[in-house]
Design a protein around this motif. Structure first.
Motif, PDB file in Angstrom:
ATOM      1  N   HIS A 101       0.821  -1.204   0.000  1.00  0.00           N
ATOM      2  CA  HIS A 101       0.000   0.000   0.000  1.00  0.00           C
ATOM      3  C   HIS A 101       0.860   1.261   0.000  1.00  0.00           C
ATOM      4  O   HIS A 101       0.420   2.313  -0.480  1.00  0.00           O
ATOM      5  N   ASP A 152       1.545   2.239  -3.588  1.00  0.00           N
ATOM      6  CA  ASP A 152       0.343   2.825  -4.174  1.00  0.00           C
ATOM      7  C   ASP A 152       0.140   4.255  -3.683  1.00  0.00           C
ATOM      8  O   ASP A 152      -0.170   5.159  -4.461  1.00  0.00           O
ATOM      9  N   ARG A 174      -7.975   2.990  -3.034  1.00  0.00           N
ATOM     10  CA  ARG A 174      -8.567   2.298  -4.189  1.00  0.00           C
ATOM     11  C   ARG A 174      -8.991   3.306  -5.262  1.00  0.00           C
ATOM     12  O   ARG A 174      -8.739   3.117  -6.455  1.00  0.00           O
ATOM     13  N   TRP A 175      -9.640   4.392  -4.808  1.00  0.00           N
ATOM     14  CA  TRP A 175     -10.044   5.439  -5.747  1.00  0.00           C
ATOM     15  C   TRP A 175      -8.826   6.118  -6.359  1.00  0.00           C
ATOM     16  O   TRP A 175      -8.781   6.372  -7.563  1.00  0.00           O
ATOM     17  N   ASN A 186      -5.814   4.980  -6.880  1.00  0.00           N
ATOM     18  CA  ASN A 186      -5.088   4.130  -7.806  1.00  0.00           C
ATOM     19  C   ASN A 186      -5.663   4.196  -9.208  1.00  0.00           C
ATOM     20  O   ASN A 186      -4.933   4.154 -10.201  1.00  0.00           O
ATOM     21  N   GLU A 187      -6.992   4.287  -9.307  1.00  0.00           N
ATOM     22  CA  GLU A 187      -7.609   4.324 -10.631  1.00  0.00           C
ATOM     23  C   GLU A 187      -7.707   5.744 -11.169  1.00  0.00           C
ATOM     24  O   GLU A 187      -7.903   5.941 -12.359  1.00  0.00           O
ATOM     25  N   ALA A 195      -6.780  -5.510  -9.029  1.00  0.00           N
ATOM     26  CA  ALA A 195      -5.716  -4.680  -8.460  1.00  0.00           C
ATOM     27  C   ALA A 195      -4.710  -4.233  -9.500  1.00  0.00           C
ATOM     28  O   ALA A 195      -4.277  -3.106  -9.508  1.00  0.00           O
ATOM     29  N   GLN A 203      -5.735  -1.073 -11.392  1.00  0.00           N
ATOM     30  CA  GLN A 203      -6.060   0.144 -10.686  1.00  0.00           C
ATOM     31  C   GLN A 203      -4.895   1.137 -10.697  1.00  0.00           C
ATOM     32  O   GLN A 203      -5.071   2.279 -10.329  1.00  0.00           O
ATOM     33  N   SER A 205       0.369  -4.420 -10.493  1.00  0.00           N
ATOM     34  CA  SER A 205      -0.098  -4.536  -9.132  1.00  0.00           C
ATOM     35  C   SER A 205       1.098  -4.599  -8.208  1.00  0.00           C
ATOM     36  O   SER A 205       2.139  -5.158  -8.552  1.00  0.00           O
TER      37      SER A 205
END
Length: 410
Positions: free
Chosen positions: A14, A17, A317-318, A320-321, A396, A399, A406
């Protein structure tokens, strides 16, 4: 010397990311600052340009893109474990080259138009400019806009062809990196501890700076940018080697306070030498301090990131994309905001605040309301298509398209 330890099969990185998302947020802040920093060329310049911004911008500029390329190398280290040369070239080509071409045709032209009009070398009227720009039938006046000599320009999207070139180079040489000699190099790098980790990686970077920088200043011309290629490819390989190893990340975490103190000392000394010498300081001293600070700053960021960011943040999560579309969109939105707001003469405080708000708000609105929701738009911004029958988030590895992979060790 301690041997490197492979990452366990469970868990996602994480921190990588999160650092990726934060690094590109710094890119947005930096490009807003480029409009206001005095004596630094950019597409448009503010009448409120300030000399005092030069040192804060320089402190950030020394390491910002080097960190981005290192993180991209880390992510390639994860991906390359499970894919061969052909698969890497095919998947990364689609995710990098397609957004680059789309960006040069659709997103970037307004930047060139606004710069050309501001320089008095392009007639007002974006429609006519775009037809001429896309046809490439008639040469532009010299210095009309950055890249005018080529007819079209990629402006801030230069990172994409550079990243694809380095990825392709690693992919084409995978047998070398997987050979005993390649694995020996990786093990030796990942086994660095203490002062060795904080100093030895600086040596190649200093060598490239001393040997290449005087002869090949940065141009963002993919073919002739030898100095930047040497620096960026080196840190990209550092990241690729570090990828799945846990020992070097734990060591960076352990050294995070020391590296911070040394980074502050290095940049403080660099500023003192530059200011005190008034341009007469030996070039090697400047190069050494600058490169040392760059690596120490990156080591500090990686160490603190591994310590404090390696957890599943709700926003991750948001982010990453969203990071790829934001990267593609942000500089054109900055230029649009400048063109709209500059005539209002709002001053050197309110104007940059509104430009930053407009840029971030525009990136958020266009990405969340349009790019992520329209299936055919997603690949044009580096995202994979979602299946029609589900609203679930992509897997993953999809993203984080700017990461190339990933960061889950499965």
């Amino acid at each position: 010397m301690n041997l490197p330890t492979p990452l366990p099969d469970a868990g996602r990185r994480h921190d990588i990311d999160a650092l990726r998302a934060l690094a590109f947020l710094f890119v947005i802040l930096y490009h807003v600052g480029m409009y206001y920093v005095a004596d630094w060329p950019w597409h448009l310049k503010s009448p409120h340009a300030a000399e005092w911004l030069q040192w804060p911008m320089r402190v950030l500029n020394i390491w910002r893109m080097d960190l981005v390329f290192l993180i991209s190398g880390v992510s390639l280290g994860f991906l390359a474990r499970h894919q061969g040369t052909a698969a890497l070239l095919r998947s990364r080509g689609a995710r990098l080259v397609l957004p680059l071409v789309f960006g040069m045709i659709v997103i970037v032209p307004y930047q060139a138009y606004a710069q050309g009009v501001a320089n008095g070398l392009v007639a007002p009227g974006f429609g006519a400019f775009l037809l001429r720009y896309l046809s490439m039938a008639e040469p532009w006046p010299k210095r009309a806009f950055d890249g005018a000599e080529f007819g079209m320009t990629w402006n801030h999207l230069w990172y994409l062809p550079y990243l694809f070139a380095y990825t392709a180079l690693v992919a084409l040489t995978l047998p070398l990196w997987r050979s005993p000699a390649g694995q020996w190099v990786r093990r030796r790098f990942n086994a660095l501890r203490g002062w060795q980790l904080l100093l030895l990686p600086v040596l190649p970077l200093v060598a490239w700076t001393v040997l290449l920088a005087p002869h090949f200043p940065p141009t963002h011309n993919l073919v002739r940018d030898f100095y930047l290629h040497a620096i960026y490819l080196t840190v990209f390989l550092y990241g690729y080697w570090m990828g799945v190893d846990t020992g070097i990340w734990k060591e960076l975490e352990r050294l995070r306070r020391l590296s911070l103190v040394l980074a502050v000392a290095a940049i403080g000394t660099l500023i003192a030498v530059r200011v005190g010498a008034r341009g007469s300081a030996p070039g090697f001293v400047i190069d050494l301090l600058r490169t040392l600070y760059m690596w120490l700053a990156i080591a500090t960021i990686l160490g603190h990131g591994h310590r404090h960011l390696n957890r599943p943040w709700p926003w991750l999560r948001w982010a990453n994309e969203s990071v790829y579309p934001w990267y593609v969109l942000h500089q054109t939105l900055i230029v649009v905001a400048v063109v709209w707001l500059a005539p209002l003469a709002l001053g050197p405080v309110l104007e940059p605040a509104l430009i930053l708000i407009a840029t971030i708000g525009g990136c958020w609105l266009l990405t969340d309301a349009l790019v992520r929701r329209v299936r055919w738009l997603r690949p044009l911004f580096g995202l994979t298509r979602r299946a029609r029958h589900t609203g679930a988030a992509p897997q993953a590895q999809d993203q984080s398209p700017l990461s190339l992979a990933s960061t889950r060790s499965t």
